[in-house]
Design a protein around this motif. Structure first.
Motif, mmCIF file in Angstrom:
data_model
loop_
_atom_site.group_PDB
_atom_site.id
_atom_site.type_symbol
_atom_site.label_atom_id
_atom_site.label_comp_id
_atom_site.label_asym_id
_atom_site.label_seq_id
_atom_site.Cartn_x
_atom_site.Cartn_y
_atom_site.Cartn_z
ATOM 1 N N ARG A 63 0.901 -1.269 -0.011
ATOM 2 C CA ARG A 63 0.079 0.134 -0.002
ATOM 3 C C ARG A 63 1.101 1.298 -0.063
ATOM 4 O O ARG A 63 1.831 1.551 0.768
ATOM 5 C CB ARG A 63 -0.989 0.009 1.382
ATOM 6 C CG ARG A 63 -2.017 -1.130 1.400
ATOM 7 C CD ARG A 63 -2.983 -1.011 2.491
ATOM 8 N NE ARG A 63 -1.956 -1.597 3.674
ATOM 9 C CZ ARG A 63 -2.426 -1.893 4.796
ATOM 10 N NH1 ARG A 63 -3.661 -1.822 5.289
ATOM 11 N NH2 ARG A 63 -1.688 -2.093 5.921
ATOM 12 N N PHE A 307 -12.121 -0.871 5.328
ATOM 13 C CA PHE A 307 -11.574 -0.451 3.977
ATOM 14 C C PHE A 307 -9.995 -0.360 4.308
ATOM 15 O O PHE A 307 -9.509 0.202 3.428
ATOM 16 C CB PHE A 307 -12.176 0.893 3.541
ATOM 17 C CG PHE A 307 -12.413 2.096 4.853
ATOM 18 C CD1 PHE A 307 -11.444 2.674 5.350
ATOM 19 C CD2 PHE A 307 -13.873 2.022 5.387
ATOM 20 C CE1 PHE A 307 -11.476 3.231 6.621
ATOM 21 C CE2 PHE A 307 -13.994 2.814 6.402
ATOM 22 C CZ PHE A 307 -12.900 3.600 7.019
ATOM 23 N N CYS A 308 -9.557 -1.523 5.175
ATOM 24 C CA CYS A 308 -8.099 -1.168 5.114
ATOM 25 C C CYS A 308 -7.371 -1.760 4.079
ATOM 26 O O CYS A 308 -5.967 -1.382 4.044
ATOM 27 C CB CYS A 308 -7.804 -2.255 6.342
ATOM 28 S SG CYS A 308 -8.772 -1.906 7.852
ATOM 29 N N CYS A 311 -6.006 1.190 2.564
ATOM 30 C CA CYS A 311 -5.642 2.280 3.217
ATOM 31 C C CYS A 311 -4.303 3.386 2.954
ATOM 32 O O CYS A 311 -3.436 2.528 2.843
ATOM 33 C CB CYS A 311 -5.715 1.851 4.823
ATOM 34 S SG CYS A 311 -5.226 3.433 6.022
ATOM 35 N N ARG A 313 -3.271 6.029 4.989
ATOM 36 C CA ARG A 313 -3.263 6.827 5.903
ATOM 37 C C ARG A 313 -2.345 6.426 7.041
ATOM 38 O O ARG A 313 -2.090 5.315 7.283
ATOM 39 C CB ARG A 313 -4.458 7.186 6.441
ATOM 40 C CG ARG A 313 -5.551 7.913 5.761
ATOM 41 C CD ARG A 313 -6.954 7.900 6.495
ATOM 42 N NE ARG A 313 -7.469 6.417 6.350
ATOM 43 C CZ ARG A 313 -8.323 5.941 5.195
ATOM 44 N NH1 ARG A 313 -8.181 6.637 4.168
ATOM 45 N NH2 ARG A 313 -8.703 4.700 5.184
ATOM 46 N N ARG A 315 -0.839 8.455 10.911
ATOM 47 C CA ARG A 315 -1.064 9.595 11.564
ATOM 48 C C ARG A 315 -0.180 9.965 12.731
ATOM 49 O O ARG A 315 0.838 9.243 12.980
ATOM 50 C CB ARG A 315 -2.195 9.191 12.728
ATOM 51 C CG ARG A 315 -3.623 8.785 11.790
ATOM 52 C CD ARG A 315 -4.642 8.226 12.932
ATOM 53 N NE ARG A 315 -6.148 8.328 12.087
ATOM 54 C CZ ARG A 315 -6.584 7.665 10.982
ATOM 55 N NH1 ARG A 315 -5.804 6.693 10.933
ATOM 56 N NH2 ARG A 315 -7.586 7.958 10.791
ATOM 57 N N THR A 324 0.429 4.102 12.678
ATOM 58 C CA THR A 324 0.158 3.495 11.385
ATOM 59 C C THR A 324 -1.323 3.086 11.307
ATOM 60 O O THR A 324 -1.820 2.723 10.157
ATOM 61 C CB THR A 324 1.216 2.398 11.317
ATOM 62 O OG1 THR A 324 1.114 1.419 12.386
ATOM 63 C CG2 THR A 324 2.497 2.679 11.033
ATOM 64 N N CYS A 325 -2.062 3.092 12.370
ATOM 65 C CA CYS A 325 -3.348 2.282 12.394
ATOM 66 C C CYS A 325 -4.076 3.268 13.523
ATOM 67 O O CYS A 325 -3.675 3.339 14.497
ATOM 68 C CB CYS A 325 -3.475 0.975 12.222
ATOM 69 S SG CYS A 325 -5.315 0.362 12.113
ATOM 70 N N LEU A 326 -5.490 3.417 13.111
ATOM 71 C CA LEU A 326 -6.330 3.875 14.232
ATOM 72 C C LEU A 326 -6.485 3.024 15.551
ATOM 73 O O LEU A 326 -6.354 3.473 16.683
ATOM 74 C CB LEU A 326 -7.709 4.014 14.036
ATOM 75 C CG LEU A 326 -8.134 5.384 13.289
ATOM 76 C CD1 LEU A 326 -9.765 5.297 12.941
ATOM 77 C CD2 LEU A 326 -8.145 6.386 14.151
ATOM 78 N N PHE A 327 -6.036 1.687 14.975
ATOM 79 C CA PHE A 327 -6.100 0.603 16.191
ATOM 80 C C PHE A 327 -4.720 0.086 16.391
ATOM 81 O O PHE A 327 -4.812 -0.997 17.199
ATOM 82 C CB PHE A 327 -7.158 -0.528 15.810
ATOM 83 C CG PHE A 327 -8.606 0.169 15.598
ATOM 84 C CD1 PHE A 327 -9.408 -0.075 16.643
ATOM 85 C CD2 PHE A 327 -9.097 0.675 14.607
ATOM 86 C CE1 PHE A 327 -10.689 0.594 16.927
ATOM 87 C CE2 PHE A 327 -10.429 1.105 14.437
ATOM 88 C CZ PHE A 327 -11.045 0.992 15.606
ATOM 89 N N LYS A 358 3.234 -1.030 9.041
ATOM 90 C CA LYS A 358 1.734 -0.657 9.010
ATOM 91 C C LYS A 358 0.869 -2.194 9.050
ATOM 92 O O LYS A 358 1.041 -3.132 8.279
ATOM 93 C CB LYS A 358 1.408 0.049 7.976
ATOM 94 C CG LYS A 358 -0.134 0.477 8.014
ATOM 95 C CD LYS A 358 -0.561 1.581 6.906
ATOM 96 C CE LYS A 358 -1.857 1.568 6.809
ATOM 97 N NZ LYS A 358 -2.650 2.232 7.629
ATOM 98 N N GLU A 359 -0.084 -2.154 10.040
ATOM 99 C CA GLU A 359 -0.835 -3.258 10.225
ATOM 100 C C GLU A 359 -1.862 -3.600 8.918
ATOM 101 O O GLU A 359 -2.047 -2.591 8.378
ATOM 102 C CB GLU A 359 -1.836 -2.987 11.381
ATOM 103 C CG GLU A 359 -1.277 -2.614 12.800
ATOM 104 C CD GLU A 359 -0.775 -1.308 12.884
ATOM 105 O OE1 GLU A 359 -0.622 -0.575 12.124
ATOM 106 O OE2 GLU A 359 -0.434 -1.106 14.129
ATOM 107 N N GLY A 361 -4.757 -4.496 9.038
ATOM 108 C CA GLY A 361 -5.957 -4.019 9.050
ATOM 109 C C GLY A 361 -6.548 -3.885 10.522
ATOM 110 O O GLY A 361 -5.541 -4.459 11.485
ATOM 111 N N HIS A 362 -7.696 -3.488 10.813
ATOM 112 C CA HIS A 362 -8.197 -3.472 12.375
ATOM 113 C C HIS A 362 -8.628 -5.103 12.716
ATOM 114 O O HIS A 362 -8.918 -5.578 11.489
ATOM 115 C CB HIS A 362 -8.838 -2.472 12.629
ATOM 116 C CG HIS A 362 -10.211 -2.699 11.965
ATOM 117 N ND1 HIS A 362 -11.145 -3.564 12.038
ATOM 118 C CD2 HIS A 362 -10.753 -1.710 10.956
ATOM 119 C CE1 HIS A 362 -12.485 -3.275 11.304
ATOM 120 N NE2 HIS A 362 -12.280 -2.157 10.774
HETATM 121 FE FE1 SF4 Z 1 -6.224 2.052 8.062
HETATM 122 FE FE2 SF4 Z 1 -6.199 1.049 10.128
HETATM 123 FE FE3 SF4 Z 1 -8.275 2.760 9.556
HETATM 124 FE FE4 SF4 Z 1 -7.948 0.031 8.466
HETATM 125 S S1 SF4 Z 1 -8.228 0.863 10.736
HETATM 126 S S2 SF4 Z 1 -8.402 1.933 7.423
HETATM 127 S S3 SF4 Z 1 -5.457 -0.003 8.503
HETATM 128 S S4 SF4 Z 1 -6.036 3.252 9.767
#
Ligand code: SF4
Ligand code: GTP
Ligand code: 5AD
Length: 381
Positions: A63, A307-308, A311, A313, A315, A324-327, A358-359, A361-362
């Motif tokens: 990604r 939608f990971c 992704c 994004r 932060r 690297t991830c919200l979670f 970066k993960e 996904g969550h």
């Molecule tokens: Fe990206 Fe993590 Fe959000 Fe999934 S949960 S879209 S990997 S920031």
């Protein structure tokens, strides 16, 4: 609510997106091999490719990371129930928060690494004085897409200045159209200020505003149609966000989530919707009204349709951590490197290595899911 067929191919794919990331990685690997195997005639192409890969951020799933969300403060003048606690929270000490100078330096480093889309967030970004000057700095650096997410309380009086500083777009939270309910959700009496902020944006070149509502069952799910009507009346882009387990009070539960499919069905039953194409990395699936009315609907479904896989994004938190991830379970201490005197090159190497990991996904939908320690107000949305 049972899963329903949505008029979009990707809608039902969910985490299959992770497979797409791997496939795109395979594709990019094979296209590189192709160029390299053609010998010296393609020397220039090799050099361009090498230069491009040096300049760009990519994770191990292939990604491309082009979007950075910069939280400029952990402070907020609202206490939304789905985000913060009602109790006074410990804000970080001022010396733990990145100074504007530090934020400028990091923005430049990220620009050099190929970040092209920057969103300023908080807490509430407009409570920190100097926000306009920072927008100007980012604009002068040349980011192609420069935006802000705000609760709108201070927006009416700041809109002109933000636009003059070079902001391109603005997203505003509005979780109820009833002033009484708004007060319950945000624990403020700022309903009118937020509406005035939205109006100011609509009158300016920053419009159309994106208006974000986090939908929580039993709190504002009775307002789906009213929000859609608000979009039609005002010409705003009304976005419905699924509640995520990032709230300080830990009240999130699956039955509090209002699935985007339900929102779609309810609006579509009243005003048929037509899908609009979206960028793969975008959070929202977008719709216009079939009857030609102004306004737009956006559905953001991180829980029911993650939608990971696409992704793009990362932060930067106000206290200088790279997430690297919200979670993410852990964040990465960019501030320590910065304050230890790292060169730009060293910062770049650090950022690249963090982004690589970066993960995928969550794991909100996995049985062993554990809510991250950092809540939304300390991440920045
Ligand atoms: Fe990206 Fe993590 Fe959000 Fe999934 S949960 S879209 S990997 S920031
Ligand atoms: P645009 O570039 O205008 O489309 O903005 P955006 O949707 O990326 O930004 P905004 O701050 O308006 O985000 C809306 C909401 O989407 C956030 O508050 C989150 O709830 C959710 N969101 C944004 N980015 C992510 C992400 O990377 N992962 C997940 N799971 N949710 C996200
Ligand atoms: N789930 C989904 N979105 C959230 N936001 C804050 N907390 C949550 C949550 N638990 C959103 C706000 C705003 C942005 C800053 O983050 O609505 O759009």
């Amino acid at each position: 609510m049972a899963a329903r067929a949505m008029p979009e191919r990707n809608w039902a794919e969910g985490l299959a997106g992770n497979g797409r990331a791997s496939r795109s990685m395979e594709r990019s690997a094979s296209s590189k091999m192709c160029i390299f195997s053609r010998g010296t005639r393609f020397h220039t192409a090799n050099r361009v490719l090498f230069f491009w890969s040096e300049m760009s951020l990519q994770d191990k799933f292939g990604r491309q990371i082009t979007d950075l969300r910069i939280s400029v403060t952990d402070r907020c003048n609202f206490r939304c129930v789905y985000c913060r606690s009602a109790d006074p929270e410990n804000y970080r000490d001022h010396d733990q928060i990145l100074s504007w100078k530090e934020l400028e330096r990091l923005a430049k480093v990220f620009y050099e690494l190929g970040i092209r889309k920057v969103r300023m967030t908080g807490g509430e970004p407009l409570v920190r004085s100097g926000a306009e000057e920072y927008v100007k700095y980012l604009s002068d650096l040349g980011f192609a897409d420069l935006s802000m997410t705000t609760n709108g309380h201070l927006l009416a009086e700041r809109c002109e200045g933000l636009m003059a500083a070079g902001l391109h777009r603005i997203n505003i939270s509005l979780d109820s159209l009833s002033p009484q309910k708004f007060e319950k959700i945000t624990r403020t009496k700022s309903f009118n200020s937020v509406i005035n902020g939205i109006d100011a944006v609509q009158k300016s070149k920053l419009g159309p505003a994106k208006v974000n509502a986090v939908m929580v069952r039993g709190i504002n799910d009775d307002e789906v149609e009213a929000f859609a009507e608000f979009a039609r009346d005002r010409g705003v882009i009304m976005r419905f966000i699924e509640f995520m387990p990032l709230d300080a009070d830990r009240h999130w539960s699956r039955d509090r989530v209002v699935a985007a499919a339900e929102v779609f069905d309810r609006i579509n039953a009243r005003w048929p919707l037509v899908q609009i194409p979206h960028e793969k990395s975008e959070t929202a699936r977008k719709y216009r009204f079939a009857d030609g009315a102004q306004g737009e609907i956006g559905l953001i479904a991180p829980v029911t349709q993650p939608f990971c896989g696409h992704c793009s994004r990362i932060r930067l938190t106000a206290d200088g951590k790279l997430r690297t991830c919200l979670f993410s379970k852990d964040d990465h201490d960019l501030r320590a490197y910065l304050r230890d005197g790292a060169s730009d090159g060293e910062l770049e190497t650090f950022i690249k290595s963090v982004v690589n990991e970066k993960e995928e996904g969550h794991h909100i939908n996995d049985p062993g899911f554990v809510q991250p320690n950092r809540t939304m107000v300390f991440i920045g949305g």
